[in-house]
Design a protein around this motif. Structure first.
Motif, short mmCIF file in Angstrom:
data_model
loop_
_atom_site.label_atom_id
_atom_site.label_comp_id
_atom_site.label_asym_id
_atom_site.label_seq_id
_atom_site.Cartn_x
_atom_site.Cartn_y
_atom_site.Cartn_z
N ARG A 1 0.83 -1.21 0.00
CA ARG A 1 0.00 0.00 0.00
C ARG A 1 0.86 1.26 0.00
N VAL A 2 1.96 1.22 0.75
CA VAL A 2 2.80 2.41 0.89
C VAL A 2 3.73 2.60 -0.31
N TYR A 3 4.31 1.50 -0.83
CA TYR A 3 5.31 1.63 -1.88
C TYR A 3 4.94 0.95 -3.20
N GLY A 4 4.35 -0.22 -3.13
CA GLY A 4 4.07 -0.95 -4.36
C GLY A 4 3.01 -0.31 -5.23
N LYS A 5 1.89 0.00 -4.66
CA LYS A 5 0.79 0.57 -5.43
C LYS A 5 1.18 1.93 -6.04
N PRO A 6 1.79 2.84 -5.24
CA PRO A 6 2.24 4.10 -5.85
C PRO A 6 3.25 3.90 -6.97
N MET A 7 4.14 2.92 -6.83
CA MET A 7 5.10 2.63 -7.89
C MET A 7 4.40 2.28 -9.19
N LEU A 8 3.38 1.42 -9.10
CA LEU A 8 2.63 1.02 -10.29
C LEU A 8 1.93 2.21 -10.92
N GLU A 9 1.29 3.02 -10.11
CA GLU A 9 0.52 4.15 -10.62
C GLU A 9 1.41 5.21 -11.25
N GLU A 10 2.56 5.46 -10.65
CA GLU A 10 3.42 6.53 -11.13
C GLU A 10 4.36 6.10 -12.25
N GLN A 11 4.87 4.87 -12.17
CA GLN A 11 5.89 4.46 -13.14
C GLN A 11 5.36 3.55 -14.25
N PHE A 12 4.19 2.95 -14.05
CA PHE A 12 3.67 2.02 -15.04
C PHE A 12 2.19 2.26 -15.32
N PRO A 13 1.87 3.45 -15.81
CA PRO A 13 0.46 3.74 -16.12
C PRO A 13 -0.10 2.81 -17.19
N GLN A 14 0.77 2.28 -18.06
CA GLN A 14 0.31 1.37 -19.11
C GLN A 14 -0.21 0.05 -18.55
N LEU A 15 0.12 -0.24 -17.28
CA LEU A 15 -0.35 -1.46 -16.64
C LEU A 15 -1.52 -1.21 -15.69
N GLN A 16 -2.07 -0.03 -15.74
CA GLN A 16 -3.19 0.28 -14.85
C GLN A 16 -4.34 -0.70 -15.09
N GLY A 17 -4.82 -1.29 -14.01
CA GLY A 17 -5.93 -2.24 -14.11
C GLY A 17 -5.53 -3.61 -14.62
N ARG A 18 -4.22 -3.91 -14.67
CA ARG A 18 -3.79 -5.18 -15.25
C ARG A 18 -2.89 -6.01 -14.33
N VAL A 19 -2.55 -5.50 -13.17
CA VAL A 19 -1.61 -6.18 -12.28
C VAL A 19 -2.32 -6.68 -11.02
N ALA A 20 -2.13 -7.95 -10.72
CA ALA A 20 -2.64 -8.50 -9.46
C ALA A 20 -1.53 -8.42 -8.42
N ALA A 21 -1.89 -8.09 -7.19
CA ALA A 21 -0.90 -7.96 -6.13
C ALA A 21 -1.35 -8.74 -4.91
N GLY A 22 -0.38 -9.29 -4.19
CA GLY A 22 -0.71 -10.03 -2.98
C GLY A 22 0.49 -10.79 -2.47
N LEU A 23 0.23 -11.78 -1.65
CA LEU A 23 1.28 -12.67 -1.16
C LEU A 23 0.69 -14.07 -1.08
N VAL A 24 1.11 -14.91 -2.00
CA VAL A 24 0.62 -16.29 -2.10
C VAL A 24 1.81 -17.17 -2.43
N GLY A 25 1.82 -18.39 -1.90
CA GLY A 25 2.87 -19.32 -2.32
C GLY A 25 3.59 -19.98 -1.17
N GLN A 26 4.87 -20.23 -1.35
CA GLN A 26 5.68 -20.95 -0.37
C GLN A 26 6.08 -20.04 0.77
N GLY A 27 6.17 -20.62 1.95
CA GLY A 27 6.57 -19.85 3.12
C GLY A 27 5.48 -19.83 4.17
N SER A 28 5.88 -19.93 5.43
CA SER A 28 4.91 -19.95 6.52
C SER A 28 4.10 -18.67 6.61
N GLU A 29 4.69 -17.54 6.13
CA GLU A 29 3.96 -16.28 6.19
C GLU A 29 2.72 -16.30 5.30
N CYS A 30 2.74 -17.10 4.23
CA CYS A 30 1.59 -17.19 3.34
C CYS A 30 0.45 -17.98 3.98
#
Length: 322
Positions: A12-41
């Motif tokens: 929320r603090v760094y990733g989302k602003p990065m996408l909005e400011e540096q990659f406007p061409q990907l607006q509405g096309r990127v999924a974000a989260g934390l899924v996969g290997q690791g106990s934190e998931c």
């Protein structure tokens, strides 16, 4: 702070602003989260877990086409994000922990975990996927997915096993519980084969845990967390506590002194505390199978119920190996 919460805040603090400011061409096309290997998931991480693969991080999932066009550039931008966040140091990636976070290709992500780019359609294909792999592919949290492609595939796996596959796994699970705990454990003890008895208890424990997840229609996690995860099950979570007692019970050699070859063939040895615990677990499993309409009766030997379950399976291909 739990790794999943850390990942969400960091995004929320760094990733989302990065996408909005540096990659406007990907607006509405990127999924974000934390899924996969690791106990934190799984939400199971603790202070012990923080020594590896812990730190500010998240996943960004792109379609195959977008990954080819922008994956490398987006990954470079991801690496430029602040390494420290809210008092937590940089992520300490272990030797086998690289590639779990950052920019990922959607179909490659699912293929790498399950061997399939999306949920399979054939029953035998489902049986070929290790259950912990399915848990790994569906754990964690998707923070946002405006395109919906990542969630479309995720939902296919989250829909759980097809009915016949579920029945097949319960049938084989009941047989495994009976063979390892109710049959082979006492035979090993009568022979004085303590290592074989210990292995029988281990097989029974694993099979009993698997059955608890199956009867909850939830995927069982990696062996290190399968018992811990039972605390979250709506049904049969008490089996986890009973199995904990089994794990703490000393070897019951005294209970088998003087037992002959024909003793306890059709009755259980009530002097063996492990036998009592095994029968208790089997009885709880049986009651739940009856409650779900999978079998009937009060016969505690689970293998005798496999035929009732087998008759409910409609796909003949699943029965070829039986």
């Amino acid at each position: 702070m739990k790794g999943l919460e850390l990942a969400k805040r960091y995004y929320r603090v760094y990733g989302k602003p990065m996408l909005e400011e540096q990659f406007p061409q990907l607006q509405g096309r990127v999924a974000a989260g934390l899924v996969g290997q690791g106990s934190e998931c799984l939400g199971f991480d603790d202070e012990i877990s923080a020594d590896h693969d812990y730190g500010p991080s998240f996943c960004l999932w792109l379609t195959e086409e977008d990954y080819r066009k922008y994956g490398e550039e987006l990954q470079a931008a991801y690496h430029r994000l602040p390494a420290k966040f809210e008092g937590v140091g940089a992520r300490k990636a272990s030797a086998h922990g690289s590639g779990r976070v950052g920019v990922l290709c959607i179909p490659a992500f699912y293929y790498g975990l399950t061997g399939f780019r999306q949920a399979p359609t054939a029953n035998r294909e489902w049986l070929g996927i290790p259950e912990p792999a399915l848990c790994t592919a569906t754990n964690g949290e998707v923070f946002e997915d405006p395109l919906g492609e990542f969630s479309r595939i995720r939902d296919g796996f989250l829909a759980y096993y097809p009915q016949d596959v579920w029945l097949y796994k319960i049938m084989t699970g009941a047989a495994q519980m009976a063979q390892s705990g109710q049959y082979n454990y006492p035979r090993a003890m009568k022979r004085g084969e303590q290592v074989a008895a210990m292995l029988s208890l281990a097989e029974f424990t694993k099979s009993a845990i698997s059955m608890a997840y199956l009867l909850n229609r939830r995927y069982m996690p990696f062996y290190k967390w399968m018992h811990h995860g039972m605390k979250t099950l709506p049904l049969l979570s008490e089996i986890g506590d009973i199995l904990n007692l089994l794990a703490q019970t000393e070897m019951q050699s005294e209970a088998w002194k003087g037992a002959g070859a024909q003793d306890y063939l059709y009755t259980f040895n009530a002097n063996d505390q492990c036998v009592i615990i095994i029968e208790a677990v089997c009885n709880i499993i049986l009651q739940e199978m009856v409650a779900q309409g999978l079998t009937q009766g009060t016969d505690n030997f689970l293998e005798n119920h496999t035929w009732n379950i087998r008759e409910k399976i409609q796909d003949p291909e699943l029965l070829v190996t039986q």
